[in-house]
Write an enzyme that holds these catalytic residues in place. Sequence first.
Site, PDB file in Angstrom:
ATOM      1  N   HIS A 199      50.777  29.079  42.831  1.00 50.96           N
ATOM      2  CA  HIS A 199      50.284  30.366  43.331  1.00 50.96           C
ATOM      3  C   HIS A 199      50.082  31.345  42.186  1.00 50.96           C
ATOM      4  O   HIS A 199      49.008  31.967  42.064  1.00 50.96           O
ATOM      5  CB  HIS A 199      51.222  30.963  44.375  1.00 50.96           C
ATOM      6  CG  HIS A 199      50.724  32.280  44.885  1.00 50.96           C
ATOM      7  ND1 HIS A 199      51.010  33.481  44.268  1.00 50.96           N
ATOM      8  CD2 HIS A 199      49.919  32.578  45.938  1.00 50.96           C
ATOM      9  CE1 HIS A 199      50.396  34.460  44.914  1.00 50.96           C
ATOM     10  NE2 HIS A 199      49.740  33.939  45.932  1.00 50.96           N
ATOM     11  N   HIS A 224      46.386  31.320  40.227  1.00 51.46           N
ATOM     12  CA  HIS A 224      46.036  32.720  40.032  1.00 51.46           C
ATOM     13  C   HIS A 224      46.562  33.173  38.669  1.00 51.46           C
ATOM     14  O   HIS A 224      47.751  33.020  38.384  1.00 51.46           O
ATOM     15  CB  HIS A 224      46.690  33.597  41.104  1.00 51.46           C
ATOM     16  CG  HIS A 224      46.151  33.412  42.481  1.00 51.46           C
ATOM     17  ND1 HIS A 224      46.961  33.287  43.583  1.00 51.46           N
ATOM     18  CD2 HIS A 224      44.891  33.361  42.955  1.00 51.46           C
ATOM     19  CE1 HIS A 224      46.229  33.168  44.674  1.00 51.46           C
ATOM     20  NE2 HIS A 224      44.962  33.205  44.323  1.00 51.46           N
ATOM     21  N   GLU A 227      45.394  38.506  37.560  1.00 47.92           N
ATOM     22  CA  GLU A 227      44.481  39.248  38.428  1.00 47.92           C
ATOM     23  C   GLU A 227      44.698  40.750  38.288  1.00 47.92           C
ATOM     24  O   GLU A 227      43.755  41.539  38.395  1.00 47.92           O
ATOM     25  CB  GLU A 227      44.682  38.820  39.886  1.00 47.92           C
ATOM     26  CG  GLU A 227      43.761  39.510  40.878  1.00 47.92           C
ATOM     27  CD  GLU A 227      43.928  39.024  42.293  1.00 47.92           C
ATOM     28  OE1 GLU A 227      43.162  39.471  43.168  1.00 47.92           O
ATOM     29  OE2 GLU A 227      44.821  38.185  42.548  1.00 47.92           O
ATOM     30  N   HIS A 261      40.572  34.114  38.796  1.00 45.40           N
ATOM     31  CA  HIS A 261      40.446  35.534  38.454  1.00 45.40           C
ATOM     32  C   HIS A 261      40.378  35.715  36.943  1.00 45.40           C
ATOM     33  O   HIS A 261      39.353  36.153  36.438  1.00 45.40           O
ATOM     34  CB  HIS A 261      41.565  36.383  39.066  1.00 45.40           C
ATOM     35  CG  HIS A 261      41.602  36.354  40.552  1.00 45.40           C
ATOM     36  ND1 HIS A 261      40.524  36.732  41.317  1.00 45.40           N
ATOM     37  CD2 HIS A 261      42.569  35.967  41.424  1.00 45.40           C
ATOM     38  CE1 HIS A 261      40.816  36.581  42.589  1.00 45.40           C
ATOM     39  NE2 HIS A 261      42.056  36.109  42.682  1.00 45.40           N
ATOM     40  N   ASP A 312      37.027  34.189  47.624  1.00 43.38           N
ATOM     41  CA  ASP A 312      38.415  34.634  47.743  1.00 43.38           C
ATOM     42  C   ASP A 312      38.725  35.203  49.122  1.00 43.38           C
ATOM     43  O   ASP A 312      38.913  34.476  50.086  1.00 43.38           O
ATOM     44  CB  ASP A 312      38.705  35.632  46.629  1.00 43.38           C
ATOM     45  CG  ASP A 312      40.197  35.939  46.464  1.00 43.38           C
ATOM     46  OD1 ASP A 312      40.988  35.453  47.289  1.00 43.38           O
ATOM     47  OD2 ASP A 312      40.566  36.652  45.526  1.00 43.38           O
TER      48      ASP A 312
END
Length: 429
Positions: A199, A224, A227, A261, A312
Amino acid sequence: MSDYWCERAWLPSGIQAGVLVRVSAGAIVGVSAAEPPPDAHRLGGLVLPGFANAHSHAFHRALRGRTHAGGGTFWTWRTAMYSLAATLDPDTYHRLARAVYAEMAAAGVTCVGEFHYVHHPAGGGRYADPNAMGEALRQAAADAGIRITLLDTCYLAGGIGTPLAPEQQRFSDGTVEAWAARVGAQRDAPHARVGAAIHSVRAVPPADLPAVVDAAGQRPLHVHVSEQPAENEACLAAYGRTPTELLHEAGALTPRTTAVHATHLSAKDIQLLGGSGGGACLCPTTEADLADGIGPARELLDAGTPLSLGSDQHAVVDPLLEARALEHGERLRSGQRGRLAPAELVAALTNHASLGWPDAGRLEVGAPADLVALRLDSARTAGCLPAQVVLAATAADVHTVVASGRVVAVDGRHELLDDLGAVIEELWA
């Protein structure tokens, strides 16, 4: 055998007029210059390979148009997202995702990467089938006629040094070993592949990262990355390293890795990503909607990092708009035009390799028969040079979508689209 005759086609060698694409068993078996056979399906305008939506959270679609009052930040938006997640079960998730994937298909998406972390019942516990929520997503993609890579996500902590909050319990398997065992019970199918995801470095502690990488094996691995500036600040404060540096040290940056991202990167981060052989998935409309920032697309490409695109949270489902926003973001932050050539934008639009489908995304023999036909005579595209239409067209210009040899949407319509509003209203009732 079926034939699709393209008025113009975006081939690996360039745009060519009068192209016959022959299809058998869902794959392209012939590409040639030809006059249209009498029984061929004629595709006017410009035909591109199918688009890949490399980063999706299907349930976020129910937040569209509901989070803008009072301003706020990514972190306040996240509170609404948690409330929505608490309403999902396998049946509602299947119905919602089916309609969301139909919306994608009508916009030209033929493969979706679903970053999936809503694994278990609200509050924790387990379904009788521990992968019931993932299976709901796989079935939703099959219903919509597109392929899916289920990026099954490891989620262990509520933040750096922070235990899971009650609303996050359903996201977690508790340990890497339990996550890996559940993921290992899933199997690929003709339309579906199993991938893996970290994650974030907020949700998976550094000591657990190598075990996630080992369990992912040869699967695509998405994560991720940076971000938000606050994510970087917390990571630097706790570990003295950026998220990218932390992932690099744990062996999590590989040719199979996609950094999602990648918005707030240092020069060293960019070089580490480029040297890894992996890719980066930018989600420009979401990054704008959540006030995340503008990622360094040109620098990533120059460092050797292939780009992909994702919608997203689905504030917009329009891959062409995502591609244009990628270039517009570059223009806004640099003051220069043409930072990404149209061909580079199309390459990002059609990057299926990041999802574990390396043969897709090209109009050539052996590739899945994914074709997206764009009008060149609409109010938006009339007069455009075909090679530059990606900077003018929107999903409204997609008139026919073929996925794995089957027509799944025509003139912006998919047979499953009408269910979307009803499902969303039910979730918020």
